[in-house]
Design a protein around this motif. Structure first.
Motif, PDB file in Angstrom:
ATOM      1  N   UNK A 269      -6.859  64.428  36.399  1.00 18.66           N
ATOM      2  CA  UNK A 269      -7.323  64.737  35.044  1.00 18.66           C
ATOM      3  C   UNK A 269      -6.919  63.637  34.070  1.00 18.66           C
ATOM      4  N   UNK A 270      -5.693  63.126  34.208  1.00 20.60           N
ATOM      5  CA  UNK A 270      -5.226  62.057  33.319  1.00 20.60           C
ATOM      6  C   UNK A 270      -6.030  60.779  33.543  1.00 20.60           C
ATOM      7  N   UNK A 271      -6.294  60.426  34.792  1.00 15.71           N
ATOM      8  CA  UNK A 271      -7.064  59.216  35.105  1.00 15.71           C
ATOM      9  C   UNK A 271      -8.472  59.304  34.525  1.00 15.71           C
ATOM     10  N   UNK A 272      -9.089  60.463  34.667  1.00 16.97           N
ATOM     11  CA  UNK A 272     -10.443  60.661  34.136  1.00 16.97           C
ATOM     12  C   UNK A 272     -10.450  60.501  32.617  1.00 16.97           C
ATOM     13  N   UNK A 273      -9.503  61.144  31.966  1.00 18.55           N
ATOM     14  CA  UNK A 273      -9.457  61.090  30.490  1.00 18.55           C
ATOM     15  C   UNK A 273      -9.182  59.675  29.989  1.00 18.55           C
ATOM     16  N   UNK A 274      -8.256  58.993  30.640  1.00 18.97           N
ATOM     17  CA  UNK A 274      -7.849  57.668  30.182  1.00 18.97           C
ATOM     18  C   UNK A 274      -8.901  56.601  30.465  1.00 18.97           C
ATOM     19  N   UNK A 275      -9.583  56.703  31.607  1.00 20.68           N
ATOM     20  CA  UNK A 275     -10.470  55.623  32.042  1.00 20.68           C
ATOM     21  C   UNK A 275     -11.952  55.903  31.847  1.00 20.68           C
ATOM     22  N   UNK A 276     -12.318  57.176  31.698  1.00 21.40           N
ATOM     23  CA  UNK A 276     -13.747  57.494  31.629  1.00 21.40           C
ATOM     24  C   UNK A 276     -14.109  58.448  30.490  1.00 21.40           C
ATOM     25  N   UNK A 277     -13.114  58.990  29.834  1.00 22.32           N
ATOM     26  CA  UNK A 277     -13.382  59.885  28.717  1.00 22.32           C
ATOM     27  C   UNK A 277     -13.937  61.237  29.119  1.00 22.32           C
ATOM     28  N   UNK A 278     -13.904  61.546  30.386  1.00 25.39           N
ATOM     29  CA  UNK A 278     -14.443  62.810  30.891  1.00 25.39           C
ATOM     30  C   UNK A 278     -15.245  62.571  32.148  1.00 25.39           C
ATOM     31  N   UNK A 279     -15.643  63.648  32.816  1.00 29.99           N
ATOM     32  CA  UNK A 279     -16.410  63.558  34.056  1.00 29.99           C
ATOM     33  C   UNK A 279     -17.577  64.533  33.998  1.00 29.99           C
ATOM     34  N   UNK A 319      -7.400  72.234  36.794  1.00 31.20           N
ATOM     35  CA  UNK A 319      -6.758  71.231  35.940  1.00 31.20           C
ATOM     36  C   UNK A 319      -7.784  70.508  35.076  1.00 31.20           C
ATOM     37  N   UNK A 320      -8.921  70.169  35.647  1.00 29.84           N
ATOM     38  CA  UNK A 320      -9.966  69.480  34.886  1.00 29.84           C
ATOM     39  C   UNK A 320     -10.541  70.379  33.797  1.00 29.84           C
ATOM     40  N   UNK A 321     -10.757  71.647  34.132  1.00 27.83           N
ATOM     41  CA  UNK A 321     -11.289  72.583  33.135  1.00 27.83           C
ATOM     42  C   UNK A 321     -10.281  72.816  32.007  1.00 27.83           C
ATOM     43  N   UNK A 322      -9.018  73.015  32.388  1.00 27.00           N
ATOM     44  CA  UNK A 322      -7.990  73.271  31.374  1.00 27.00           C
ATOM     45  C   UNK A 322      -7.816  72.078  30.438  1.00 27.00           C
ATOM     46  N   UNK A 323      -8.039  70.863  30.972  1.00 28.42           N
ATOM     47  CA  UNK A 323      -7.897  69.655  30.154  1.00 28.42           C
ATOM     48  C   UNK A 323      -9.168  69.335  29.374  1.00 28.42           C
ATOM     49  N   UNK A 324     -10.207  70.140  29.553  1.00 34.15           N
ATOM     50  CA  UNK A 324     -11.489  69.868  28.900  1.00 34.15           C
ATOM     51  C   UNK A 324     -12.118  68.575  29.386  1.00 34.15           C
ATOM     52  N   UNK A 325     -11.814  68.197  30.624  1.00 33.09           N
ATOM     53  CA  UNK A 325     -12.262  66.901  31.149  1.00 33.09           C
ATOM     54  C   UNK A 325     -13.654  66.941  31.750  1.00 33.09           C
ATOM     55  N   UNK A 326     -14.188  68.137  32.006  1.00 36.39           N
ATOM     56  CA  UNK A 326     -15.552  68.236  32.539  1.00 36.39           C
ATOM     57  C   UNK A 326     -16.509  68.389  31.363  1.00 36.39           C
ATOM     58  N   UNK A 327     -17.407  67.451  31.228  1.00 35.71           N
ATOM     59  CA  UNK A 327     -18.316  67.424  30.084  1.00 35.71           C
ATOM     60  C   UNK A 327     -19.302  68.591  30.118  1.00 35.71           C
ATOM     61  N   UNK A 328     -19.877  68.908  28.955  1.00 37.58           N
ATOM     62  CA  UNK A 328     -20.912  69.941  28.875  1.00 37.58           C
ATOM     63  C   UNK A 328     -22.048  69.606  29.830  1.00 37.58           C
ATOM     64  N   UNK A 329     -22.638  70.647  30.427  1.00 37.98           N
ATOM     65  CA  UNK A 329     -23.693  70.509  31.435  1.00 37.98           C
ATOM     66  C   UNK A 329     -23.176  69.765  32.661  1.00 37.98           C
ATOM     67  N   UNK A 330     -21.864  69.921  32.918  1.00 42.89           N
ATOM     68  CA  UNK A 330     -21.255  69.285  34.079  1.00 42.89           C
ATOM     69  C   UNK A 330     -21.539  70.050  35.368  1.00 42.89           C
ATOM     70  N   UNK A 331     -21.169  69.416  36.466  1.00 44.27           N
ATOM     71  CA  UNK A 331     -21.452  69.977  37.782  1.00 44.27           C
ATOM     72  C   UNK A 331     -20.199  69.965  38.652  1.00 44.27           C
TER      73      UNK A 331
END
Length: 443
Positions: A269-279, A319-331
């Motif tokens: 979750x941290x890597x996604x947020x830091x490097x991609x702003x979400x997934x 963890x990804x959901x709790x961190x809000x790391x999965x963008x809207x309309x995500x899969x």
């Protein structure tokens, strides 16, 4: 890996033995190539009911040629029948009246799709008639032959405009090894399916693929990249060199860690947020087997399989959901297995983990918000380096016990995941689709 038996059936001696002994004669399957049209031929449309206009509009938008006045003299690459108008058992005759005259007019590797209304939303005679469609499509899938496939798509009232991505997948060579399946398209509530470029539907999307260094995971990464996504490949440190090589080729990002470690979900979750702003897409592909009959199974064999195949996807997703790391309309996509549906000797641990993946989909599908969906694929016999190590006789039986008399390829699993991943598939939620050539065992 090659199918030696299939090659044998194409030489003169093989052809003679197949004909005289009635041996399986698998048809080489057509698979989609980038830049090709979705359907190379004409699709005949039948039934005039709730979905007819939506289907015609969807196929026109996809550039698929259609025929509303199908005749036995024509040649067809697909047949689509709107069965939503069948409200009692006597109406089922319409299936025979439409399909029987046209089945001999189908080209090789054709596609058949029947559209209905989810029986659980109905009552009385209409519910009976709509439930009967499952038996019809599953049986037709086992008799149609020549590399053709048959599917049933239940479309909820109000979801008529959401059929496009599913038709694009099921009518195209992308669904080469998917047959006899039941797909449900529901009402999304908050997210309308956006229009997409059907050659690059994932442009601008970020996709996590676990177990991405080889086999099915590598092919998933390649297909999602082909469709426009930037890939974050995740694998164990032992596979770091292979993972980095694949990600470098795809212009993606890599992260090496053991997904069962306590801090793995937070690190991802941290890597996604830091490097991609979400997934946008999370594919839980990583998996292991530790086969033994239960009477001889050690605790570590059981625990390791459950930890990798089931517990890790649950924890990472949370963890990804709790961190809000999965963008809207995500899969979110899980990789289950036919073993989790039909079971396998010596695989109680593996089958439990893969049935658990199906339970994970069922559990989370109604909880998700912001247009996020969760679905799963359940591969059957897929030809990989792992299955190449299976004893010859066992491997041959495994490849022939399906309606197509052959094993599938990793790309077949990847194409199914790419359909789930499309932004246009926002109404496809809570499904488990088998990629197994319609195995003769297990519903």
């Amino acid at each position: 890996m090659t199918d030696r038996y299939q090659a044998f059936t194409k030489n003169p001696i093989g052809k003679m033995l197949v004909k005289n002994l009635g041996l399986p004669n698998p048809t080489p399957l057509e698979r989609w190539q980038g830049g090709s049209s979705l359907v190379n031929g004409t699709v005949a449309l039948g039934g005039k009911a709730r979905l007819s206009d939506a289907v015609a509009n969807a196929l026109a938008g996809l550039g698929i040629s259609t025929d509303l006045a199908a005749t036995a003299e024509g040649r067809y690459k697909g047949l689509v029948f709107d069965a939503t108008g069948l409200t009692e058992s006597a109406d089922l005759l319409a299936l025979q009246q439409f399909f029987t005259p046209l089945l001999r007019s189908l080209d090789r590797c054709a596609r058949v799709v029947v559209l209905g209304t989810p029986p659980e939303l109905l009552s009385g005679a209409e519910r009976v008639a709509q439930r009967a469609l499952e038996g019809f499509t599953r049986s037709l899938g086992k008799e149609i032959g020549r590399g053709a496939t048959v599917q049933l798509v239940y479309v909820a009232p109000g979801a008529e405009a959401s059929v496009t991505s599913t038709l694009a997948f099921l009518l195209s060579p992308k669904s080469a090894y998917v047959s006899g399946q039941v797909v449900r398209i529901g009402v999304t509530g908050t997210q309308e399916a956006p229009s997409v470029d059907w050659q690059q539907p994932l442009a601008g999307k970020i996709a996590i693929v676990t177990g991405a260094s080889r086999g099915i995971g590598e092919q998933i990464a390649r297909v999602l990249h082909r469709d426009g996504a930037t890939i974050l490949g995740i694998d164990v440190p032992q596979a770091a060199s292979e993972l980095q090589s694949v990600m470098k080729e795809l212009g993606g990002d890599s992260l090496t860690l053991d997904i069962t470690h306590a801090d793995a979900p937070q690190r991802i979750a941290h890597h996604v947020a830091e490097n991609h702003g979400g997934v946008d897409i999370v594919v839980h592909n990583a998996g292991i087997t530790r086969d033994k009959k239960l009477a001889n199974m050690a605790e570590d064999r059981w625990s390791s399989v459950i930890a990798v195949n089931l517990t890790a996807p649950e924890r990472i997703t949370r963890a990804l959901l709790d961190a809000g790391a999965i963008n809207a309309n995500g899969r979110i996509v899980g990789v289950a297995s036919i073993a989790g549906i039909a079971g396998n000797v010596g695989q109680t641990n593996y089958a439990a983990s893969k049935a658990g993946v199906i339970g994970f989909v069922d559990s989370l599908a109604e909880e998700l918000t912001d247009g996020i969906t969760i679905n799963a694929v359940a591969p059957g016999f897929i030809i990989t380096q792992m299955t190449a190590a299976v004893p010859f006789a066992t491997r041959e039986v495994g490849q022939r016990l399906n309606a197509m008399s052959q094993g599938g390829l990793p790309v077949d699993v990847a194409e199914t995941i790419a359909w789930y991943a499309s932004p246009a598939s926002t109404a496809v939620n809570g499904n488990v689709v088998r990629v197994c050539g319609q195995m003769m065992l297990g519903a």
